[in-house]
Write a protein that holds these residues in place. Structure first.
Motif, PDB file in Angstrom:
ATOM      1  N   GLY A  39       0.810  -1.205   0.000  1.00 40.15           N
ATOM      2  CA  GLY A  39       0.000   0.000   0.000  1.00 40.15           C
ATOM      3  C   GLY A  39       0.846   1.260   0.000  1.00 40.15           C
ATOM      4  N   THR A  40       2.013   1.202   0.655  1.00 40.82           N
ATOM      5  CA  THR A  40       2.914   2.350   0.645  1.00 40.82           C
ATOM      6  C   THR A  40       3.406   2.643  -0.768  1.00 40.82           C
ATOM      7  N   PHE A  51       7.376   9.006   1.131  1.00 44.19           N
ATOM      8  CA  PHE A  51       8.544   8.490   1.834  1.00 44.19           C
ATOM      9  C   PHE A  51       9.807   8.527   0.973  1.00 44.19           C
ATOM     10  N   VAL A  52       9.650   8.555  -0.344  1.00 44.48           N
ATOM     11  CA  VAL A  52      10.823   8.709  -1.205  1.00 44.48           C
ATOM     12  C   VAL A  52      11.381  10.115  -0.994  1.00 44.48           C
ATOM     13  N   GLY A  69       9.998  -1.215  -3.831  1.00 42.67           N
ATOM     14  CA  GLY A  69       9.875  -2.593  -3.371  1.00 42.67           C
ATOM     15  C   GLY A  69      10.586  -2.853  -2.066  1.00 42.67           C
ATOM     16  N   HIS A  70       9.794  -3.057  -0.985  1.00 43.48           N
ATOM     17  CA  HIS A  70      10.396  -3.387   0.305  1.00 43.48           C
ATOM     18  C   HIS A  70       9.859  -4.693   0.883  1.00 43.48           C
ATOM     19  N   ALA A 121      14.810   0.031   2.526  1.00 39.32           N
ATOM     20  CA  ALA A 121      15.130  -0.473   1.192  1.00 39.32           C
ATOM     21  C   ALA A 121      13.863  -0.391   0.342  1.00 39.32           C
ATOM     22  N   GLY A 122      13.988   0.122  -0.856  1.00 34.91           N
ATOM     23  CA  GLY A 122      12.827   0.256  -1.724  1.00 34.91           C
ATOM     24  C   GLY A 122      12.081   1.557  -1.577  1.00 34.91           C
ATOM     25  N   LEU A 123      12.507   2.419  -0.641  1.00 37.50           N
ATOM     26  CA  LEU A 123      11.906   3.736  -0.498  1.00 37.50           C
ATOM     27  C   LEU A 123      12.945   4.821  -0.284  1.00 37.50           C
TER      28      LEU A 123
END
Length: 357
Positions: A39-40, A51-52, A69-70, A121-123
């Motif tokens: 969902g994030t 969050f990025v 992708g986390h 990781a992923g964001l």
């Protein structure tokens, strides 16, 4: 290598980017296998950046464009100096929280997930799960049992959110529990509550399709659509003494869902807020006081949860794979993954990206 990168709201691109560098001391290189769309990730796609980081992250220095992708796992391809808990060829799941390991008030107390310098990781890290490979810190890479599938390895992260919510609530044998929101986290939270011993499960959602999917995943859950019934009234009618449920866990981030939780719990009940609210929401604080209830937040999970959650999934106590409704390739991830999950009809729960396709 191919990677899905976030550039801006509604701007995700499948691009060729350089493969990660050789791992340095305390680092691990993995070949990614499956990655869940969270969902994030959907919020970043629809409304981001959230969050990025717009500017370099204060700890990791990462910024957009960001490989997303986390929720992912893979196979160890190389390890750096000093790494001893995994070896080349090991199948692993990624615990994506990244933070100072010392010299931070919370890190020094083992509460790594509460660090003010937290990255993911992923964001907000150089790598993510929606790519062919990822370079990670050693503490991010956790070996998984042989009995756990590669697909299930990608589900440990959202399941850890659910298990922690139930821990924060103190769910125990015989409890009655309401979960608001029949999305992936909501259904996993219901599964975690059942694994903890809850004997009466209620779930509310405005989407009848998702409620039907919840009943398929948990056949004895009592589903309620707030459009057609008052959640609190239903729960009071169906719980011992007509007083309401012991625990309510809000997994939506919605004002009305939170109010339903506070209404549905009995006196001295517990409300856990897991969903992220986008803005301040009012609550009837007279009732909070009068009913003598606890309201607690539940943010992410302690990083040491990984082996425990892996065992819960591998044993079948939490059948997490039931929330997966579709698999897509990386090339299909935007149109057949992100766009499908944003469809208001809610036909899908969790979509996994198969990086081998």
């Amino acid at each position: 290598m191919k990677a899905l990168r976030f550039h801006a709201a509604k701007d995700l691109r499948i691009e060729d980017i350089p493969a990660p560098a050789k791992p340095g001391p305390g680092q691990v290189l993995i070949e990614n296998r499956f990655c869940g769309i969270c969902g994030t990730d959907l919020h970043e796609y629809a409304y981001g950046p959230i969050f990025v980081p717009k500017e370099p992250h204060p700890f990791t220095k990462a910024h957009g464009p960001q490989v997303l992708g986390h929720e992912f796992g893979g196979v160890v391809k190389a390890i750096g100096e000093g790494v001893s808990h995994v070896k080349v060829g090991d199948r692993v799941s990624v615990q994506p929280l990244i933070m100072p390991r010392e010299g931070d008030y919370y890190a020094d107390r083992g509460l790594f997930h509460l660090s003010s310098q937290l990255a993911l990781a992923g964001l907000s890290w150089q790598s993510g799960g929606m790519a062919g490979a990822a370079l990670l810190n050693d503490y991010n890479v956790q070996p998984i049992p042989e009995s756990l599938s590669d697909e299930e390895a990608a589900l440990i992260e959202p399941t850890a959110v659910a298990v922690y919510a139930c821990d924060r609530a103190g769910v125990t044998a015989g409890n009655s529990v309401l979960i608001t929101g029949a999305g992936p986290i909501g259904i996993l939270t219901a599964m975690a509550a059942r694994a903890a011993g809850a004997t009466q499960l209620f779930m509310s959602d405005l989407n009848d399709t998702r409620l039907a999917l919840a009943r398929e995943a948990l056949r004895d859950v009592r589903t309620i659509n707030p459009k057609s019934a008052n959640v609190g009234d239903v729960i009071r009618r169906e719980t011992e003494g007509g007083v309401g449920c012991d625990i309510a866990i809000e997994c939506v981030g919605n004002e009305h869902a939170l109010k339903n939780c506070a209404d549905a719990v009995r006196k001295q009940g517990v409300v856990i807020q897991t969903g992220l609210h986008p803005h301040e929401n009012p609550l009837n604080w007279f009732d909070v006081t009068f009913k003598d209830i606890d309201i607690r937040g539940s943010w992410a999970y302690p990083t040491h949860y990984w082996p425990r959650v892996a065992r819960l999934i591998a044993s079948g106590q939490i059948p997490a794979l039931r929330i997966v409704t579709k698999f897509v390739s990386l090339a299909e991830a935007v149109t057949e993954g992100f766009d499908q999950l944003l469809d208001p009809t809610g036909k899908h729960l969790k979509i996994l990206i198969d990086l081998s396709r």
